[in-house]
Design an enzyme around this catalytic site. Structure first.
Site, PDB file in Angstrom:
ATOM      1  N   ASN A 102     -10.696  -2.271  -6.033  1.00 29.61           N
ATOM      2  CA  ASN A 102      -9.893  -1.377  -6.882  1.00 29.61           C
ATOM      3  C   ASN A 102     -10.535  -1.115  -8.251  1.00 29.61           C
ATOM      4  O   ASN A 102     -10.168  -0.160  -8.938  1.00 29.61           O
ATOM      5  CB  ASN A 102      -8.468  -1.921  -7.096  1.00 29.61           C
ATOM      6  CG  ASN A 102      -7.573  -1.796  -5.874  1.00 29.61           C
ATOM      7  OD1 ASN A 102      -6.610  -2.553  -5.714  1.00 29.61           O
ATOM      8  ND2 ASN A 102      -7.870  -0.838  -4.989  1.00 29.61           N
TER       9      ASN A 102
ATOM     10  N   ASP B 267       0.831  -1.205   0.000  1.00 29.32           N
ATOM     11  CA  ASP B 267       0.000   0.000   0.000  1.00 29.32           C
ATOM     12  C   ASP B 267       0.867   1.258   0.000  1.00 29.32           C
ATOM     13  O   ASP B 267       1.995   1.250   0.497  1.00 29.32           O
ATOM     14  CB  ASP B 267      -0.912  -0.017   1.246  1.00 29.32           C
ATOM     15  CG  ASP B 267      -2.063   0.966   1.110  1.00 29.32           C
ATOM     16  OD1 ASP B 267      -2.291   1.481   0.000  1.00 29.32           O
ATOM     17  OD2 ASP B 267      -2.725   1.229   2.128  1.00 29.32           O
ATOM     18  N   GLY B 268       0.312   2.327  -0.545  1.00 21.80           N
ATOM     19  CA  GLY B 268       0.986   3.629  -0.463  1.00 21.80           C
ATOM     20  C   GLY B 268       1.623   4.095  -1.761  1.00 21.80           C
ATOM     21  O   GLY B 268       2.346   5.091  -1.759  1.00 21.80           O
TER      22      GLY B 268
HETATM   23  C1  FPP Z   1      -1.974   0.256  -3.321  1.00 24.37           C
HETATM   24  O1  FPP Z   1      -1.468   1.575  -3.353  1.00 24.37           O
HETATM   25  C2  FPP Z   1      -1.450  -0.505  -4.430  1.00 24.37           C
HETATM   26  C3  FPP Z   1      -2.196  -0.975  -5.464  1.00 24.37           C
HETATM   27  C4  FPP Z   1      -3.640  -0.771  -5.551  1.00 24.37           C
HETATM   28  C5  FPP Z   1      -1.575  -1.676  -6.586  1.00 24.37           C
HETATM   29  C6  FPP Z   1      -0.373  -2.497  -6.269  1.00 24.37           C
HETATM   30  C7  FPP Z   1       0.404  -2.653  -7.505  1.00 24.37           C
HETATM   31  C8  FPP Z   1       1.757  -2.677  -7.580  1.00 24.37           C
HETATM   32  C9  FPP Z   1       2.636  -2.697  -6.408  1.00 24.37           C
HETATM   33  C10 FPP Z   1       2.453  -2.673  -8.897  1.00 24.37           C
HETATM   34  C11 FPP Z   1       2.128  -3.775  -9.815  1.00 24.37           C
HETATM   35  C12 FPP Z   1       2.110  -5.114  -9.202  1.00 24.37           C
HETATM   36  C13 FPP Z   1       2.819  -6.178  -9.623  1.00 24.37           C
HETATM   37  C14 FPP Z   1       2.600  -7.513  -9.006  1.00 24.37           C
HETATM   38  C15 FPP Z   1       3.825  -6.084 -10.672  1.00 24.37           C
HETATM   39  P1  FPP Z   1      -2.512   2.766  -3.468  1.00 24.37           P
HETATM   40  O2  FPP Z   1      -2.603   3.171  -4.890  1.00 24.37           O
HETATM   41  O3  FPP Z   1      -3.800   2.347  -2.846  1.00 24.37           O
HETATM   42  O4  FPP Z   1      -1.805   3.859  -2.619  1.00 24.37           O
HETATM   43  P2  FPP Z   1      -2.530   5.018  -1.789  1.00 24.37           P
HETATM   44  O5  FPP Z   1      -3.285   4.335  -0.689  1.00 24.37           O
HETATM   45  O6  FPP Z   1      -1.383   5.821  -1.293  1.00 24.37           O
HETATM   46  O7  FPP Z   1      -3.407   5.756  -2.759  1.00 24.37           O
END
Ligand code: FPP
Length: 251
Positions: free
Chosen positions: A66, A18-19
């Site tokens: 998501n 996350d983040g």
């Molecule tokens: C949460 O951060 C993360 C996600 C929704 C996506 C996770 C994806 C990756 C780490 C990259 C691609 C994955 C792979 C397996 C190659 P957020 O967007 O919710 O962050 P925030 O809470 O700060 O908005």
């Protein structure tokens, strides 16, 4: 930091990455840049988990919830995922890592599913670490899909209600056949499970760090693993029972 004890490593590590968005916003960058940097952290974490000898690594890459993000971010995340899997499959072959996916794959775009199928097929003979990507995944959705499968098998006469034990029900989940996670890491300071592996996390040790996923480093990963090694897992028993035990716990 003390070196890790190879005898007391978690067998299965699950991570809520996350983040990414906040990391990008703090730098006045587009959210997708955060996801791109997050994909680099995925590479580092997969490599390190493999190196220290973790057998199962499960990454929450895209939740059922998501899908309600702006379409442009969803499209970019799907494209990033596809690119990552295509690019990294050769490395997974070299490292003997097998791909696995949990979640509602019916909702994923066809091209992403094709890429996943190829990667799963190519790596299916690998016997090292199992890398599970949770995609279009929600714990409640997984539980309700499992309940529907159980109901269908009861109706088909393959199962009776009396057959439904904890183990039997667990085998109907997307994670059927996988051990439950020993250790869950969540980055970015949020203290929630967010619909991740609701059934499977029953006895999992939880670890939260303030660091945003793109900034998560090998050092932090090691710090988390060292923290795991300092914990006493009792599974409902007493401390004395745990220290006197000669047999592995049946969990
Ligand atoms: C949460 O951060 C993360 C996600 C929704 C996506 C996770 C994806 C990756 C780490 C990259 C691609 C994955 C792979 C397996 C190659 P957020 O967007 O919710 O962050 P925030 O809470 O700060 O908005």
């Amino acid at each position: 930091m003390l070196p890790l004890d190879p005898e007391r490593l978690p067998v299965h590590v699950a991570i809520i990455m996350d983040g990414n968005g906040r990391w990008a916003q703090e730098r006045m960058l587009k959210r997708i840049v955060g996801h791109q940097r997050g994909a680099e952290t995925v590479n580092m974490v997969v490599e390190h988990a493999w190196q220290v000898g973790i057998k199962y690594l499960t990454l929450f890459a895209f939740s059922s919830e998501n899908w309600s993000r702006p379409a442009i971010e969803v499209r970019a995340l799907m494209a990033l995922l596809k690119k990552y899997i295509r690019k990294e499959t050769a490395r997974m072959m070299r490292k003997n890592i097998r791909y696995n996916v949990i979640g509602n794959r019916a909702d994923l775009p066809d091209d992403v599913n094709e890429t996943l199928d190829d990667a799963i097929r190519q790596t299916s003979g690998n016997t090292g670490m199992l890398l599970t990507l949770a995609l279009s995944y929600g714990g409640r959705q997984e539980l309700s899909r499992a309940a529907a499968r159980v109901a269908r098998d009861v109706l088909a006469g393959k199962l009776t209600p009396e057959d439904i034990s904890v183990e039997k029900f667990g085998s109907y989940l997307d994670t059927g056949g996988l051990p439950d996670p020993d250790f869950l890491i969540r980055t970015s300071g949020e203290m929630r499970i967010s619909n991740f592996l609701l059934w499977q996390l029953a006895y999992t040790e939880l670890y939260f760090t303030e660091t945003n996923w793109p900034d998560f480093t090998i050092n932090e990963f090691n710090k988390a693993l060292a923290d795991f090694q300092s914990r006493e897992r009792r599974f409902g028993k007493t401390s004395d029972q745990i220290s006197l035990r000669t047999e592995p716990l049946n969990v």
